[in-house]
Motif scaffolding. Structure first.
Motif, PDB file in Angstrom:
ATOM      1  N   ARG A 178      -6.706   3.869  -2.771  1.00 52.38           N
ATOM      2  CA  ARG A 178      -6.155   5.235  -2.308  1.00 52.38           C
ATOM      3  C   ARG A 178      -4.521   5.143  -2.357  1.00 52.38           C
ATOM      4  N   ARG A 179      -4.151   4.021  -1.940  1.00 51.43           N
ATOM      5  CA  ARG A 179      -2.643   4.025  -1.798  1.00 51.43           C
ATOM      6  C   ARG A 179      -1.996   2.321  -1.737  1.00 51.43           C
ATOM      7  N   THR A 180      -1.046   2.013  -2.546  1.00 53.29           N
ATOM      8  CA  THR A 180      -0.603   0.776  -2.845  1.00 53.29           C
ATOM      9  C   THR A 180       0.709   0.571  -2.195  1.00 53.29           C
ATOM     10  N   SER A 181       1.123  -0.509  -1.944  1.00 53.06           N
ATOM     11  CA  SER A 181       2.535  -0.873  -1.379  1.00 53.06           C
ATOM     12  C   SER A 181       2.866  -2.064  -1.597  1.00 53.06           C
ATOM     13  N   VAL A 182       4.223  -2.184  -2.105  1.00 54.35           N
ATOM     14  CA  VAL A 182       4.833  -3.460  -2.133  1.00 54.35           C
ATOM     15  C   VAL A 182       6.337  -3.452  -1.320  1.00 54.35           C
ATOM     16  N   LEU A 183       6.391  -4.892  -1.079  1.00 53.88           N
ATOM     17  CA  LEU A 183       7.827  -5.116  -0.307  1.00 53.88           C
ATOM     18  C   LEU A 183       8.744  -5.393  -1.349  1.00 53.88           C
ATOM     19  N   LEU A 195      -3.176  -3.466  -0.736  1.00 53.78           N
ATOM     20  CA  LEU A 195      -3.907  -2.286  -1.562  1.00 53.78           C
ATOM     21  C   LEU A 195      -4.736  -1.774  -0.413  1.00 53.78           C
ATOM     22  N   ALA A 196      -5.033  -0.308  -0.337  1.00 51.53           N
ATOM     23  CA  ALA A 196      -5.946   0.297   0.713  1.00 51.53           C
ATOM     24  C   ALA A 196      -6.876   1.126  -0.232  1.00 51.53           C
ATOM     25  N   THR A 197      -8.150   0.735   0.126  1.00 52.94           N
ATOM     26  CA  THR A 197      -9.175   1.270  -0.797  1.00 52.94           C
ATOM     27  C   THR A 197     -10.113   2.038   0.335  1.00 52.94           C
ATOM     28  N   PRO A 198     -10.712   3.354  -0.118  1.00 56.80           N
ATOM     29  CA  PRO A 198     -11.380   4.100   0.767  1.00 56.80           C
ATOM     30  C   PRO A 198     -12.882   3.765   0.807  1.00 56.80           C
ATOM     31  N   GLN A 199     -13.649   3.979   1.548  1.00 59.31           N
ATOM     32  CA  GLN A 199     -15.311   3.669   1.707  1.00 59.31           C
ATOM     33  C   GLN A 199     -15.561   4.724   2.496  1.00 59.31           C
ATOM     34  N   ARG A 200     -16.063   5.728   1.857  1.00 59.47           N
ATOM     35  CA  ARG A 200     -16.456   7.285   2.526  1.00 59.47           C
ATOM     36  C   ARG A 200     -15.107   7.537   3.439  1.00 59.47           C
ATOM     37  N   LEU A 202     -13.667   5.599   5.786  1.00 61.37           N
ATOM     38  CA  LEU A 202     -13.105   4.530   6.459  1.00 61.37           C
ATOM     39  C   LEU A 202     -12.013   4.139   5.174  1.00 61.37           C
ATOM     40  N   LEU A 203     -10.820   3.554   5.629  1.00 60.66           N
ATOM     41  CA  LEU A 203      -9.960   2.778   4.879  1.00 60.66           C
ATOM     42  C   LEU A 203      -9.650   1.566   5.074  1.00 60.66           C
ATOM     43  N   SER A 204     -10.273   0.708   3.883  1.00 60.17           N
ATOM     44  CA  SER A 204     -10.402  -0.698   3.986  1.00 60.17           C
ATOM     45  C   SER A 204      -9.203  -1.290   3.297  1.00 60.17           C
ATOM     46  N   ILE A 205      -8.208  -2.179   4.186  1.00 61.06           N
ATOM     47  CA  ILE A 205      -6.984  -2.455   3.636  1.00 61.06           C
ATOM     48  C   ILE A 205      -7.024  -3.945   3.293  1.00 61.06           C
ATOM     49  N   GLY A 206      -6.735  -4.369   2.217  1.00 60.21           N
ATOM     50  CA  GLY A 206      -6.784  -5.644   1.834  1.00 60.21           C
ATOM     51  C   GLY A 206      -7.009  -5.921   0.288  1.00 60.21           C
ATOM     52  N   PRO A 207      -5.915  -6.868  -0.321  1.00 59.18           N
ATOM     53  CA  PRO A 207      -5.403  -7.979   0.276  1.00 59.18           C
ATOM     54  C   PRO A 207      -4.051  -7.376   0.961  1.00 59.18           C
ATOM     55  N   VAL A 208      -3.419  -8.289   1.537  1.00 60.48           N
ATOM     56  CA  VAL A 208      -2.217  -8.153   2.360  1.00 60.48           C
ATOM     57  C   VAL A 208      -1.404  -9.614   1.960  1.00 60.48           C
ATOM     58  N   ILE A 209      -0.471  -9.709   1.420  1.00 58.22           N
ATOM     59  CA  ILE A 209       0.217 -10.592   1.096  1.00 58.22           C
ATOM     60  C   ILE A 209       1.735 -10.514   1.632  1.00 58.22           C
ATOM     61  N   ALA A 210       2.489 -11.239   2.314  1.00 53.91           N
ATOM     62  CA  ALA A 210       3.816 -10.837   2.817  1.00 53.91           C
ATOM     63  C   ALA A 210       4.561 -12.125   3.088  1.00 53.91           C
TER      64      ALA A 210
END
Length: 283
Positions: A178-183, A195-200, A202-210
């Protein structure tokens, strides 16, 4: 019962299997899994899918096993054992080590098969977007949505952190995000992404690398900023600073799950920069 390899034409049956386990997976989740790996399981004599598992291979470095489910009415027939033995045979044909995130139901089986716990992942949940303090850029870094032109840089960063190439997993997650973001630093260098992916709802966020916990928290805040429902992120338990920040921002630690490995003792790469896994199916 013989094994069958599943495809996109089996989505209805695959969704019925995850629903039987009260998992929230959507058709897009299964499409992502089918894109990234191989999904197989058992069918009944009437053609009903009664069990599933998925194997995602990362070149010759590692394989990930997930989505190990047997419908409740079919349990007690050693189907889960057969699934895992078949999955391990598939992994060993090309690479030795295999990893998975264990559920309480599957943990005793994985132990019997020779898997060993090497780490843990904590599920952090929230009922509303985190406050603005998680969304402030750190230092000389800006946020931006992931562009097509930057995908190669993100894949390269991910490979350096994970110690393996997993472009198909990232393609699958990004396709249904649903939404992506980079630093991004001022010079254009990408140092993190989420990366953030919808599950109904719910918003499931991952992976997150920083580069650090502050950057990871900022990425999580950015991709979750306008989501109206619950939020979930699976954080390795050695990322204590991020867990503390998320707790202060309103997240609650739900459950911890063991990350187990077969045929090895440690994960490749520089996992200090991995702050959230893609999902418990893509460990």
């Amino acid at each position: 019962m013989d094994f069958d390899v599943f495809g996109v034409g089996d989505l209805e049956g695959l969704l019925a299997v995850t629903a039987s386990a009260a998992w929230l997976h959507t058709a897009d989740d299964w499409r992502a899994m089918l894109h990234a790996g191989t999904v197989f399981g058992h069918r009944s004599g009437t053609g009903e899918i009664v069990s599933t598992t998925a194997v995602v291979s990362y070149g010759t470095t590692l394989s990930s096993i997930g989505m190990v489910i047997v419908k409740p009415e079919w349990r007690g027939r050693s189907l889960a054992t057969a699934l895992m033995q078949h999955a391990l045979a598939s992994c060993l044909a090309s690479v030795r080590p295999a990893v998975l995130i264990a559920t309480p139901f599957g943990y005793p089986l994985y132990q019997r098969l020779g898997f060993k716990t090497i780490a843990h992942v904590c599920r952090m949940t929230a009922t509303k977007p985190p406050p603005a303090r998680l969304r402030a850029p750190t230092g000389e870094i800006d946020f931006a949505p992931l562009s097509d032109a930057e995908r190669a840089m993100v894949y390269e960063l991910d490979a350096a952190v994970m110690g393996l190439g997993r472009s198909r997993v990232l393609e699958a997650r990004a396709a249904y995000s649903r939404r992506t973001s980079v630093l991004r630093r001022r010079d254009g260098t990408i140092v993190g992404f989420a990366l953030a992916t919808p599950q109904r709802d719910l918003l499931s966020i991952g992976p997150v690398i920083a580069p650090d916990a502050d950057g990871a928290g900022a990425l999580i805040g950015d991709v979750a900023a306008d989501h109206a429902g619950p939020i979930r992120v699976d954080v390795p338990t050695d990322q204590a600073a991020l867990m503390t920040s998320l707790t202060a921002a309103g997240f609650t630690a739900a459950d911890e799950a063991p990350l187990m490995m077969y045929g090895g003792e440690r994960l490749p790469g520089d996992r200090r920069r991995l702050f959230a896994i893609a999902s418990r199916g893509f460990c």
